[in-house]
Design a protein around this motif. Sequence first.
Motif, PDB file in Angstrom:
ATOM      1  N   ILE A 157      -6.512 -78.109 -10.879  1.00  0.00           N
ATOM      2  CA  ILE A 157      -7.593 -77.970  -9.904  1.00  0.00           C
ATOM      3  C   ILE A 157      -8.286 -76.613 -10.052  1.00  0.00           C
ATOM      4  O   ILE A 157      -9.502 -76.502  -9.880  1.00  0.00           O
ATOM      5  N   LYS A 162     -13.252 -80.253  -9.437  1.00  0.00           N
ATOM      6  CA  LYS A 162     -13.819 -81.568  -9.152  1.00  0.00           C
ATOM      7  C   LYS A 162     -13.023 -82.709  -9.786  1.00  0.00           C
ATOM      8  O   LYS A 162     -13.505 -83.845  -9.839  1.00  0.00           O
ATOM      9  N   ALA A 164     -10.834 -85.554  -9.601  1.00  0.00           N
ATOM     10  CA  ALA A 164     -10.269 -86.474  -8.606  1.00  0.00           C
ATOM     11  C   ALA A 164      -8.816 -86.797  -8.938  1.00  0.00           C
ATOM     12  O   ALA A 164      -7.978 -86.914  -8.037  1.00  0.00           O
ATOM     13  N   HIS A 167      -6.496 -83.994  -7.677  1.00  0.00           N
ATOM     14  CA  HIS A 167      -6.287 -84.019  -6.217  1.00  0.00           C
ATOM     15  C   HIS A 167      -5.410 -85.213  -5.822  1.00  0.00           C
ATOM     16  O   HIS A 167      -4.547 -85.087  -4.954  1.00  0.00           O
ATOM     17  N   ASN A 182      -0.910 -83.197   4.653  1.00  0.00           N
ATOM     18  CA  ASN A 182      -1.482 -82.479   3.512  1.00  0.00           C
ATOM     19  C   ASN A 182      -1.817 -83.442   2.384  1.00  0.00           C
ATOM     20  O   ASN A 182      -2.851 -83.319   1.722  1.00  0.00           O
ATOM     21  N   SER A 185      -4.961 -85.322   3.173  1.00  0.00           N
ATOM     22  CA  SER A 185      -6.141 -84.483   2.957  1.00  0.00           C
ATOM     23  C   SER A 185      -6.518 -84.447   1.476  1.00  0.00           C
ATOM     24  O   SER A 185      -7.701 -84.552   1.123  1.00  0.00           O
ATOM     25  N   GLU A 186      -5.523 -84.321   0.611  1.00  0.00           N
ATOM     26  CA  GLU A 186      -5.784 -84.293  -0.836  1.00  0.00           C
ATOM     27  C   GLU A 186      -6.322 -85.635  -1.328  1.00  0.00           C
ATOM     28  O   GLU A 186      -7.241 -85.691  -2.149  1.00  0.00           O
ATOM     29  N   GLY A 188      -8.016 -87.733   0.426  1.00  0.00           N
ATOM     30  CA  GLY A 188      -9.391 -87.805   0.913  1.00  0.00           C
ATOM     31  C   GLY A 188     -10.346 -87.029   0.022  1.00  0.00           C
ATOM     32  O   GLY A 188     -11.461 -87.486  -0.270  1.00  0.00           O
ATOM     33  N   LYS A 189      -9.919 -85.845  -0.435  1.00  0.00           N
ATOM     34  CA  LYS A 189     -10.750 -85.060  -1.350  1.00  0.00           C
ATOM     35  C   LYS A 189     -10.987 -85.821  -2.647  1.00  0.00           C
ATOM     36  O   LYS A 189     -12.085 -85.800  -3.208  1.00  0.00           O
ATOM     37  N   ALA A 190      -9.936 -86.488  -3.128  1.00  0.00           N
ATOM     38  CA  ALA A 190     -10.061 -87.242  -4.380  1.00  0.00           C
ATOM     39  C   ALA A 190     -11.105 -88.341  -4.248  1.00  0.00           C
ATOM     40  O   ALA A 190     -11.921 -88.555  -5.154  1.00  0.00           O
ATOM     41  N   GLU A 192     -13.633 -88.382  -2.101  1.00  0.00           N
ATOM     42  CA  GLU A 192     -14.943 -87.739  -1.994  1.00  0.00           C
ATOM     43  C   GLU A 192     -15.496 -87.392  -3.378  1.00  0.00           C
ATOM     44  O   GLU A 192     -16.695 -87.513  -3.632  1.00  0.00           O
ATOM     45  N   LEU A 193     -14.600 -86.989  -4.280  1.00  0.00           N
ATOM     46  CA  LEU A 193     -15.021 -86.606  -5.629  1.00  0.00           C
ATOM     47  C   LEU A 193     -15.346 -87.810  -6.493  1.00  0.00           C
ATOM     48  O   LEU A 193     -16.217 -87.751  -7.357  1.00  0.00           O
TER      49      LEU A 193
END
Length: 380
Positions: A157, A162, A164, A167, A182, A185-186, A188-190, A192-193
């Motif tokens: 990372i 960026k 995915a 994450h 946690n 959250s990770e 979710g970031k993946a 989003e990417l």
Amino acid sequence: MVRIAVVALVLLNLVLPTVVCGQQTTDSVSCCARGKQWAQKGDFEKAIAEFTQAIRLNAKYFDAYVDRGNAWAAINQFDKADADFSAAIRLSPGDPNGYIGRSIDAYHRGDPQTAIQEATRAIRLDSQSASAFVVRGLARESTGKGDGALEDLNEAIRIDPKSADAHAGRAKVLLAKGLIDNAASEAGKAIELDAKSSVAYHAFALTWLAKQDFERALADCSTAIRLAPYDADPLQTRSMIWMEKGEYDRVIADCNASIRLVPSDAANSVYGRGLARKSKGEFDKSIADYKSAIQLGETQSNAYWGLAWILATCPDETYRNGKQAVGAAEKARSVLGVQHPAHAGVLAAAYAEAGDFPTAVKWQTVAWERVQSEQRGAPV
């Protein structure tokens, strides 16, 4: 329950820029470009045909071998993938992409140690390869120890914020550490990417499963399966969700689909099918599945525990065998030890069925003491 299956990579996301060895032709490059387009659409058969034509036109086209290897791996043709990655390495032993491909191939075969070794070779060649750190981190996590996994994914990372896959992988590692929020959250970031990342949706499904939110877990798992129909891991996870919901025929269907996709790494799915068949009262088929799971993966202690329980306590006395129950339970104990009160209970039942009541009482006492200890340690 079946151990959470490891997270699969979206293989073709890891392809790095084109490298061509030998004479390059416009036609071979065009074939390779079309192959990548087909692969991105998920039509790996057409992609393979284009990559094969590129290789016919230029037998030293490094990138075509790597891309075809990734396409073979994406449809679980691991021997063919390995052959292509090895050919790429022979053409350009100083390029990390061939080793990354071979690492991913080993990871999907269920061989994390080889995956770690191959990814480490790639990192030695290119210390800024996020892809190599991702696959090594996931392979390290899948060993069950997780040593260095989080560090590898953090480095991936750092190199590529960026990513995915990185994450989603970090979500998996955090989940294994019990850090569910946690991990969510990770995941979710993946997403989003990369909203089309099956890996990210599968990671999210695992977090919902850990929270026992089975409906959300089921939805995200089904999305992962739709996005990556060749990936067995989301099918294994969905079978666990169906098991929690008591839908045993669906458990069996997903386990069967997973086994068809990756028969070489099917121990967990065969074990899960055995659990469902036991719950349906199909004891003969359940026993057969447990024995098959043991043959497929010698460290399948869950299958030993399951087999011992049926042989010791089956409502149909036809299937009871105290001596075999003790053998299976002791084998399970030798593999991973007595980690839960239920394991001690299985040992107690096995010895009781075998007529060794003093040993049965000993293990029943252990089971009771473990339960009492867990209750004292639980938050009020």
